[in-house]
Design a protein around this motif. Sequence first.
Motif, short mmCIF file in Angstrom:
data_model
loop_
_atom_site.label_atom_id
_atom_site.label_comp_id
_atom_site.label_asym_id
_atom_site.label_seq_id
_atom_site.Cartn_x
_atom_site.Cartn_y
_atom_site.Cartn_z
N THR A 101 32.87 44.43 44.75
CA THR A 101 31.53 44.06 45.19
C THR A 101 31.34 42.55 45.20
OG1 THR A 101 29.21 44.71 44.96
CG2 THR A 101 30.38 44.23 42.91
N GLY A 102 30.41 42.10 46.02
CA GLY A 102 30.12 40.67 46.14
C GLY A 102 29.15 40.47 47.29
N CYS A 103 28.80 39.24 47.55
CA CYS A 103 27.88 38.91 48.65
C CYS A 103 28.53 37.87 49.56
CB CYS A 103 26.59 38.30 48.11
SG CYS A 103 25.68 39.38 47.02
N SER A 158 35.98 38.70 51.17
CA SER A 158 37.30 38.70 50.53
C SER A 158 37.54 40.06 49.86
CB SER A 158 37.46 37.54 49.54
OG SER A 158 36.67 37.74 48.41
N GLY A 159 36.46 40.71 49.44
CA GLY A 159 36.58 42.07 48.88
C GLY A 159 37.11 43.06 49.90
N LEU A 160 36.78 42.83 51.18
CA LEU A 160 37.29 43.73 52.23
C LEU A 160 38.81 43.61 52.35
CD1 LEU A 160 34.56 43.13 54.94
CD2 LEU A 160 34.93 45.23 53.63
N VAL A 161 39.30 42.40 52.14
CA VAL A 161 40.76 42.20 52.15
C VAL A 161 41.36 42.88 50.91
CG1 VAL A 161 42.61 40.49 52.12
CG2 VAL A 161 40.52 40.04 53.44
N SER A 209 34.50 56.61 33.80
CA SER A 209 35.25 55.67 32.96
C SER A 209 36.57 55.27 33.61
CB SER A 209 35.50 56.28 31.58
OG SER A 209 36.15 57.51 31.77
N GLY A 210 36.97 56.01 34.66
CA GLY A 210 38.20 55.64 35.38
C GLY A 210 37.94 54.67 36.52
N THR A 211 36.69 54.18 36.63
CA THR A 211 36.36 53.26 37.72
C THR A 211 36.45 51.81 37.26
OG1 THR A 211 34.74 54.89 38.49
CG2 THR A 211 34.60 52.70 39.48
N ALA A 212 37.11 51.01 38.04
CA ALA A 212 37.08 49.56 37.78
C ALA A 212 36.23 48.93 38.87
CB ALA A 212 38.49 48.98 37.84
N VAL A 213 35.31 48.06 38.46
CA VAL A 213 34.50 47.34 39.45
C VAL A 213 34.94 45.87 39.44
CG1 VAL A 213 32.18 46.51 40.00
CG2 VAL A 213 32.55 48.91 39.42
N ILE A 214 35.39 45.43 40.59
CA ILE A 214 35.80 44.02 40.72
C ILE A 214 34.63 43.28 41.36
CG2 ILE A 214 37.43 42.41 41.75
CD1 ILE A 214 39.53 44.57 41.73
N ALA A 215 34.01 42.39 40.60
CA ALA A 215 32.86 41.64 41.11
C ALA A 215 33.33 40.24 41.47
CB ALA A 215 31.77 41.58 40.05
N ILE A 216 33.19 39.89 42.74
CA ILE A 216 33.71 38.61 43.22
C ILE A 216 32.54 37.66 43.46
CG2 ILE A 216 35.17 37.50 44.96
CD1 ILE A 216 36.14 40.35 45.72
N THR A 265 36.23 34.81 39.87
CA THR A 265 35.26 33.73 40.05
C THR A 265 35.84 32.34 39.81
OG1 THR A 265 33.10 32.90 39.34
CG2 THR A 265 34.41 33.98 37.67
N ASN A 266 35.18 31.38 40.42
CA ASN A 266 35.46 29.96 40.19
C ASN A 266 34.85 29.46 38.89
OD1 ASN A 266 36.69 29.29 42.58
ND2 ASN A 266 35.26 27.64 43.06
N ALA A 267 33.85 30.19 38.39
CA ALA A 267 33.03 29.68 37.28
C ALA A 267 33.36 30.43 36.01
CB ALA A 267 31.55 29.86 37.64
#
Length: 594
Positions: free
Chosen positions: A284-286, A292-295, A325-332, A359-361
Amino acid sequence: MCGIVGYSGRAAAAPLVFAGLKRLEYRGYDSVGIATLDGNNIQIIKKQGKVSSLENFVDGLSGNTGIGHTRWATHGKPSDINAHPHACGKFAVVHNGIIENYAELKARYFPDISFTSRTDSEIIVRLLDKFYSGNLLQTLKEVSSLLKGSYAVLVICADFNGFAVMKYKSPVIIGGGRGESFAASDAPALAGLCKKISVLEDGDFAIVSAHRIKIYDNNLNPVVRQKIINHATAASLDLNGCAHYMQKEILENPTAVENTVKAFSRVQGKLKEVFTDINRVIITGCGTAYNSGLVAKRYIESFARIPAEAEIAGEFRYKNPVITSGTAVIAISQSGETADTVEAAKLAKSLGAKVIAVTNAPYSALTLISDVVVPVAAGHEICVAATKSYTGQIAALYLTAKLLASFNKKSAVRLMKNAKAEICSVVPLLKSTVAHTDIEALAQVCARADGVYFLGRDIDYAVALEGSLKLKEITYIQSEGYPAGELKHGTLALIDENKTAVVIITDEGLSVKCENAVEQVLSRKGKVAVITNVKECAERLKDEVPVIEIPACPKELSPLLSAAAVQLLAYKTAIILDRNPDQPRNLAKSVTVE
Ligand code: G6P
């Protein structure tokens, strides 16, 4: 969105606050203001326009304490009156965020008073004035307990030789030393001024004077917050001879990718732990981060064969997502601050997902709630339109997907070594792409077009969406990214001699099918250009349409090169149209409101 800066020390405050605001201008640039405190006297100057609008007024503000604001309007149009600081009685405040219940608070506490501005922020200063008891900290606590929404607020009070801070959901850092103290939304504001900075947490308050910084939690207990090194230096914010930050940052793509690969090793072990027993991934991201999440979705599915979905963060939050609990969420998120992304990550966590921040931060709202942080070592990105952070994210996500794919494999160590080597082998190609791609002629065509369609299939479609976003945000040309095969199901109706299609083709296997889209547009008198690294495709098309050749590379890493090409295209087109690529209208780099 919105940058705030505070100073208390020996020097004249206004020029230092002004310089800090200049460095935070990427957060918003529709109006600007500074308040200083000289003895008990608060002086304010504020104007609609960019930070430079205050240039000739800064020397007129006296005092060694000051707060400033550069605005991205939410409530109340950009104007001198709606610009911050807002003042009432003994107080002046600057605010980044949104006070969601301001109308309710106004009706309750000030039913008969007409406010000076149309902002949500004025309620803060009115409440401070109303509840002030002589104890600044207590008053801050009382007022903050009434506020709903998000806020990073700097306050000056005529009774106190310094400034105060309130923070909830919007970022604030504080630093000091040698008789000077500073606060700001983001590290670049304090470049060259503070080597170490403390990152405030939600609910914190601070009372800041020249010689003392006291931080309190929400119960007003004194606390010490994590201190980090401020990597922003005056040199890192220099344009290095470039005309714009966007140009400079496109040229920095190769370094961003290279450094991100190096940084990945630091988190590989921890990431592996977090990924144990994962059977599904949501990314997920905006904006660019979503793209980049689509890639990444393609990487995870094709390397690890684990189902992956990419969801726009602002949508994910409201769709009652299925998470186990088997889900990983990658937040970009480049900034780690984007409100929708942070809230999406919080929701995922509360539902039991593992949360991975990309993230950069390294010390941001997003990282505070994540199980592991995959660093994007792209350095500070100043241009509102993301460039090097996108390619940095692609590198980080490629390695993340390869790590997932390496689970339970005997050759896991070799697999990861190879993955890093693959990316490193593309870095010189990326250097050559940013330095030598001749995009000028295509930029001229795009600059004259009524609309530009970016087309591609599979991974090229993901980059097409990013190309379209870049072009629209900095040139204001109507643009869409489309799957090349979908063209004939609707978009073709829009094609005429004033439209341009930019077709990205980096997959030899899909090349012929994409060339169909080229013919379909040409047959409707549309203009077409092709960005490709497929030699045969370039040969077939070069007499028919302009072809921008990028270097051949492993198929999955082509987004690093094709993205650089579309970034250059957007940049050059903006220059032809005389747009400021660094500060596109209506936008801000970090969107900390929902
Ligand atoms: C804003 C910026 C975009 C950026 C998006 C997400 O809309 O204008 O360039 O892609 O926010 O930002 P993030 O910091 O979360 O990557």
